[in-house]
Write a protein that holds these residues in place. Structure first.
Motif, mmCIF file in Angstrom:
data_model
loop_
_atom_site.group_PDB
_atom_site.id
_atom_site.type_symbol
_atom_site.label_atom_id
_atom_site.label_comp_id
_atom_site.label_asym_id
_atom_site.label_seq_id
_atom_site.Cartn_x
_atom_site.Cartn_y
_atom_site.Cartn_z
ATOM 1 N N GLU A 136 60.804 26.205 115.266
ATOM 2 C CA GLU A 136 59.622 26.055 116.120
ATOM 3 C C GLU A 136 59.305 27.357 116.852
ATOM 4 O OE1 GLU A 136 58.839 23.699 120.230
ATOM 5 O OE2 GLU A 136 59.709 22.502 118.600
ATOM 6 N N VAL A 137 60.331 28.017 117.376
ATOM 7 C CA VAL A 137 60.134 29.287 118.087
ATOM 8 C C VAL A 137 59.570 30.340 117.137
ATOM 9 C CG1 VAL A 137 61.346 31.192 119.231
ATOM 10 C CG2 VAL A 137 61.834 28.834 119.884
ATOM 11 N N ARG A 138 60.112 30.387 115.926
ATOM 12 C CA ARG A 138 59.630 31.372 114.949
ATOM 13 C C ARG A 138 58.152 31.159 114.629
ATOM 14 N NH1 ARG A 138 61.086 32.000 108.635
ATOM 15 N NH2 ARG A 138 59.787 33.802 108.289
ATOM 16 N N SER A 139 57.745 29.914 114.410
ATOM 17 C CA SER A 139 56.338 29.656 114.093
ATOM 18 C C SER A 139 55.446 29.985 115.286
ATOM 19 C CB SER A 139 56.134 28.219 113.632
ATOM 20 O OG SER A 139 56.378 27.310 114.678
ATOM 21 N N GLN A 140 55.938 29.768 116.507
ATOM 22 C CA GLN A 140 55.154 30.128 117.693
ATOM 23 C C GLN A 140 55.041 31.642 117.839
ATOM 24 O OE1 GLN A 140 57.097 28.001 120.873
ATOM 25 N NE2 GLN A 140 55.995 26.108 120.420
ATOM 26 N N TYR A 141 56.107 32.375 117.514
ATOM 27 C CA TYR A 141 56.047 33.842 117.501
ATOM 28 C C TYR A 141 54.985 34.319 116.505
ATOM 29 C CZ TYR A 141 59.996 35.782 120.204
ATOM 30 O OH TYR A 141 60.828 36.221 121.185
ATOM 31 N N GLU A 142 55.008 33.739 115.309
ATOM 32 C CA GLU A 142 54.052 34.148 114.270
ATOM 33 C C GLU A 142 52.618 33.859 114.697
ATOM 34 O OE1 GLU A 142 55.498 32.082 110.833
ATOM 35 O OE2 GLU A 142 57.076 33.558 110.462
ATOM 36 N N LEU A 143 52.386 32.704 115.321
ATOM 37 C CA LEU A 143 51.049 32.372 115.802
ATOM 38 C C LEU A 143 50.621 33.333 116.901
ATOM 39 C CD1 LEU A 143 48.585 30.510 115.795
ATOM 40 C CD2 LEU A 143 49.819 29.031 117.412
ATOM 41 N N ASN A 144 51.525 33.628 117.824
ATOM 42 C CA ASN A 144 51.236 34.566 118.905
ATOM 43 C C ASN A 144 50.840 35.922 118.337
ATOM 44 O OD1 ASN A 144 51.639 36.605 120.947
ATOM 45 N ND2 ASN A 144 52.839 35.144 122.122
ATOM 46 N N THR A 145 51.611 36.412 117.383
ATOM 47 C CA THR A 145 51.335 37.714 116.774
ATOM 48 C C THR A 145 50.005 37.707 116.031
ATOM 49 O OG1 THR A 145 53.700 38.076 116.536
ATOM 50 C CG2 THR A 145 52.265 39.466 115.217
ATOM 51 N N ALA A 146 49.703 36.632 115.331
ATOM 52 C CA ALA A 146 48.446 36.541 114.591
ATOM 53 C C ALA A 146 47.253 36.555 115.539
ATOM 54 C CB ALA A 146 48.431 35.277 113.736
ATOM 55 N N ILE A 147 47.354 35.845 116.655
ATOM 56 C CA ILE A 147 46.251 35.810 117.618
ATOM 57 C C ILE A 147 46.039 37.184 118.242
ATOM 58 C CG2 ILE A 147 45.547 34.885 119.867
ATOM 59 C CD1 ILE A 147 46.853 32.226 118.974
ATOM 60 N N VAL A 148 47.123 37.848 118.638
ATOM 61 C CA VAL A 148 47.007 39.185 119.224
ATOM 62 C C VAL A 148 46.407 40.154 118.213
ATOM 63 C CG1 VAL A 148 48.332 41.149 120.100
ATOM 64 C CG2 VAL A 148 48.817 38.857 120.935
#
Length: 120
Positions: A95-107
């Motif tokens: 879950e943390v990894r997917s949230q990191y990936e989403l955060n990076t994609a949005i930025v």
């Protein structure tokens, strides 16, 4: 510029995710210790809601609370006498990894939008 709020929010979430990942790693490393109670961080949404003022450590010499790490509150997730579930902790890491990936994609998307606007 309005978009800087988005970058600040993404930075705050990245810090929260780092603390959550470290907390999960500590839970896994203590899984075989009897009596250890698993911890997790408070949900990110709870950090964004206005609430009572919290004391912050502004200097590395300040004493940190046992129930917080880097200014982010921790909470117990297992009851007394229950062992840490390694399977649950591994699901949390996913879950943390997917949230990191989403955060990076949005930025990245907002960064590209700003660069595109600057070129015009």
């Amino acid at each position: 510029m309005q978009s800087t709020g988005i970058f600040a929010l993404a930075s705050q979430q990245a810090k929260w995710l780092a603390v959550r990942q470290q907390t999960i790693a500590e839970n896994v490393s203590h899984a075989n210790i009897s009596g250890y109670v698993a911890k997790d961080v408070v949900p990110f949404k709870a950090m964004l809601e206005p609430g009572p003022a919290r004391l912050l450590t502004t200097d590395k010499r300040h004493m940190a609370s046992v129930n917080s790490y880097d200014g982010i509150a921790l909470e117990k997730t297992t009851g007394a006498g229950q062992q840490v579930s390694v399977e649950t902790e591994m699901m949390k890491t996913t879950e943390v990894r997917s949230q990191y990936e989403l955060n990076t994609a949005i930025v990245s998307a907002f960064h590209r939008m700003i660069l595109t606007a600057a070129k015009v």
